[in-house]
Write an enzyme that holds these catalytic residues in place. Sequence first.
Site, PDB file in Angstrom:
ATOM      1  N   PHE A 155       0.819  -1.202   0.000  1.00 54.64           N
ATOM      2  CA  PHE A 155       0.000   0.000   0.000  1.00 54.64           C
ATOM      3  C   PHE A 155       0.859   1.259   0.000  1.00 54.64           C
ATOM      4  O   PHE A 155       0.374   2.351   0.268  1.00 54.64           O
ATOM      5  CB  PHE A 155      -0.927   0.002   1.220  1.00 54.64           C
ATOM      6  CG  PHE A 155      -1.783  -1.230   1.307  1.00 54.64           C
ATOM      7  CD1 PHE A 155      -2.895  -1.374   0.505  1.00 54.64           C
ATOM      8  CD2 PHE A 155      -1.451  -2.253   2.170  1.00 54.64           C
ATOM      9  CE1 PHE A 155      -3.675  -2.516   0.577  1.00 54.64           C
ATOM     10  CE2 PHE A 155      -2.226  -3.396   2.255  1.00 54.64           C
ATOM     11  CZ  PHE A 155      -3.336  -3.534   1.455  1.00 54.64           C
ATOM     12  N   SER A 210       9.265   0.270  -1.094  1.00 51.79           N
ATOM     13  CA  SER A 210       8.253   1.152  -0.524  1.00 51.79           C
ATOM     14  C   SER A 210       8.856   2.542  -0.415  1.00 51.79           C
ATOM     15  O   SER A 210       9.787   2.879  -1.154  1.00 51.79           O
ATOM     16  CB  SER A 210       7.809   0.623   0.847  1.00 51.79           C
ATOM     17  OG  SER A 210       6.719   1.377   1.348  1.00 51.79           O
ATOM     18  N   ASP A 212      10.385   5.664   2.440  1.00 52.11           N
ATOM     19  CA  ASP A 212      11.442   5.680   3.450  1.00 52.11           C
ATOM     20  C   ASP A 212      11.014   5.033   4.757  1.00 52.11           C
ATOM     21  O   ASP A 212      11.854   4.561   5.530  1.00 52.11           O
ATOM     22  CB  ASP A 212      11.878   7.126   3.720  1.00 52.11           C
ATOM     23  CG  ASP A 212      12.522   7.777   2.503  1.00 52.11           C
ATOM     24  OD1 ASP A 212      13.384   7.125   1.881  1.00 52.11           O
ATOM     25  OD2 ASP A 212      12.165   8.916   2.174  1.00 52.11           O
ATOM     26  N   ASP A 589      12.716  10.776  10.371  1.00 50.67           N
ATOM     27  CA  ASP A 589      12.564  10.060   9.098  1.00 50.67           C
ATOM     28  C   ASP A 589      11.117  10.074   8.613  1.00 50.67           C
ATOM     29  O   ASP A 589      10.612   9.093   8.067  1.00 50.67           O
ATOM     30  CB  ASP A 589      13.062   8.620   9.226  1.00 50.67           C
ATOM     31  CG  ASP A 589      14.563   8.544   9.405  1.00 50.67           C
ATOM     32  OD1 ASP A 589      15.208   9.606   9.410  1.00 50.67           O
ATOM     33  OD2 ASP A 589      15.090   7.432   9.552  1.00 50.67           O
ATOM     34  N   GLU A 591       8.466  10.090  10.447  1.00 49.72           N
ATOM     35  CA  GLU A 591       7.552   9.485  11.407  1.00 49.72           C
ATOM     36  C   GLU A 591       7.380  10.431  12.591  1.00 49.72           C
ATOM     37  O   GLU A 591       8.367  10.915  13.161  1.00 49.72           O
ATOM     38  CB  GLU A 591       8.104   8.143  11.906  1.00 49.72           C
ATOM     39  CG  GLU A 591       8.645   7.226  10.826  1.00 49.72           C
ATOM     40  CD  GLU A 591       7.572   6.706   9.896  1.00 49.72           C
ATOM     41  OE1 GLU A 591       6.393   6.687  10.303  1.00 49.72           O
ATOM     42  OE2 GLU A 591       7.906   6.318   8.767  1.00 49.72           O
TER      43      GLU A 591
END
Length: 621
Positions: A155, A210, A212, A589, A591
């Site tokens: 996804f 995907s 990072d 990163d 997140e």
Amino acid sequence: MAPPPLPALAASTPLLHGEFGSYPARGPRFALTLTSQALHIQRLRPKPEARPRGGLVLLAEVSGCCTLRSRSPSDSAAYFCVYTYPRGRRGGRRRATRTFRADGAATYEENRAEAQRWATVLTCLLRGLPLPGDGEITSHLLPKPPRLLLLVNPFGGRGLAWQWCKSHVLPMISEAGLSFNLIQTERQNHARELVQGLSLSEWDGIITVSGDGLLYEVLNGLLSRPDWEEAVKTPVGILPCGSGNALAGAVNQHGGFEQALGIDLLLNCSLLLCRGGCRPLDLLSVTLASGSRCFSFLSVAWGFVSDVDIQSERFRALGSARFTLGTVLGLATLHTYRGRLSYLPATMEPVSPIPIPAHGLSRAKSELTLTPVPAPPVPHSPLHRSVSDLPLPLPQPALTSPDSPEPLPILFLNGGGPELARDWSGARDVPLSPDPLLPSPPGSPKSGLLSPITKGLPEMPASSGLTPIPDGDPVAISTGGPPDHLLPPLDTPLPPGWVILEGDFVLMLAISPSHLGADLVAAPHARFDDGLVHLCWVRGGISRAALLRLFLAMENGSHFSLGCPQLGYAAARAFRLEPLTTRGVLTVDGEQVEYGPLQAQVHPGLGTLLTGPPGCPGWEP
């Protein structure tokens, strides 16, 4: 005494030269010359070309090669096939194969030996392996194919990661002769859990397909293992299929390619992966307000950059365009944040707040500030939803020649591998494309697959019950890793030699590689292993127009040449960030992490990154 190293071969030094026929046999004949940089093709008969078209195949555009034979018992020729991805007229890459007929000898065994000699030398050049000076060239020169673990977030980005993986990644790495297993991640932190339980001795590299975020999970999973000191040495790589592809952009630039997005970036990075080659990768140890620690390979952001990153999550279906829309919205509601940024300059000799272990980390290779210039073994756990060299059900049209109603002889891989025959359209690119991913036609041998097939189709039907997961999952916390010998506890004063900046900031960015996005060069001079964290900040008082100009200039890394007085930069070995506002967003990163003070230190060369060979600056194949 060791023998002196062999001098590097000049790009124009011929390594092999010979005459080959074409497929089908009634086609033209060619003179082939192989150098360290390219395969030169010159048509000999029926009439030499004054200006050869397609007569130069750059090795930077080659994924792999193989030898083939005809299924006709009366055909004594062997065949040499090269898989290439040249650029088309519109700039995008397209797959093409060139197949040549080795028929200079009377027997198949002699012709096969010649075809294998060419395939061996070409493979050695592609993988950077040494060639013998005067010794015989045989396939024994080639080492065992590396075995890769591919982790795919189906996804990722706009939900196209799995389709792109099937259509582009798997065929290319099979053409390169690489062995692999593939796992689709099913939930947040699935990749982290997998690498924590892997028997890493079985793998030569872990590749994320995907954005990072998946690589962030992998690295923190490796550093959470009891054997993290060995585990973190496992080479990791990234094939960009997400919305945030910053590290892939840096790998693409390191390989000498022009800036690219989407499938072009994926193909460039896949070509580099097929070539092989690693570099040390600096990792940033980030200690959060709660005392937990995670490791970053990319960036720590506060202010405008993190606001855009998190607030644009709701536009994830747009792919990388989400950041463009998020930037526009962020400019419309521009905020400033009061805080304190402290850093240990790269030119300073640190006053260590805690004892350094006797076998601590090595010093950075360069202690100079890079001022931007303008312009125990873990038990093996079973792999879930794994596929190894899976056969993809693609159509196999009959092979016919426009000059003859009779079918052409089908060629197949030496050793009995699967084969594929495609329509002969009369173009110079050979119609035959043997692909180990494709099932063999009826009656053909089925032995010789690169690795066994684990049953279980990796397709993702709508009823699979899996919840779509974005690239940005909750932050993974690492429980291992080296000590931060440059940092005191977060709630204690800093030692002498640190620079302290306090005031109103629009953004603060601490970045390790050169790229903040596939098309955003935030630190143009950064390298994967320079032992530095590159700090960029924008003070309050900047206008929206000036901030927009900075980001537009960042597309080619020229933002430092604008002379913006609010823009600051420093190269550091460690830093501490203390937000003095009660609300805000911090990301590691990409997140989101807990809001509050944090500090970080560079650990030079702690990881290993699969980058492929370096390219020549300014050169684009």
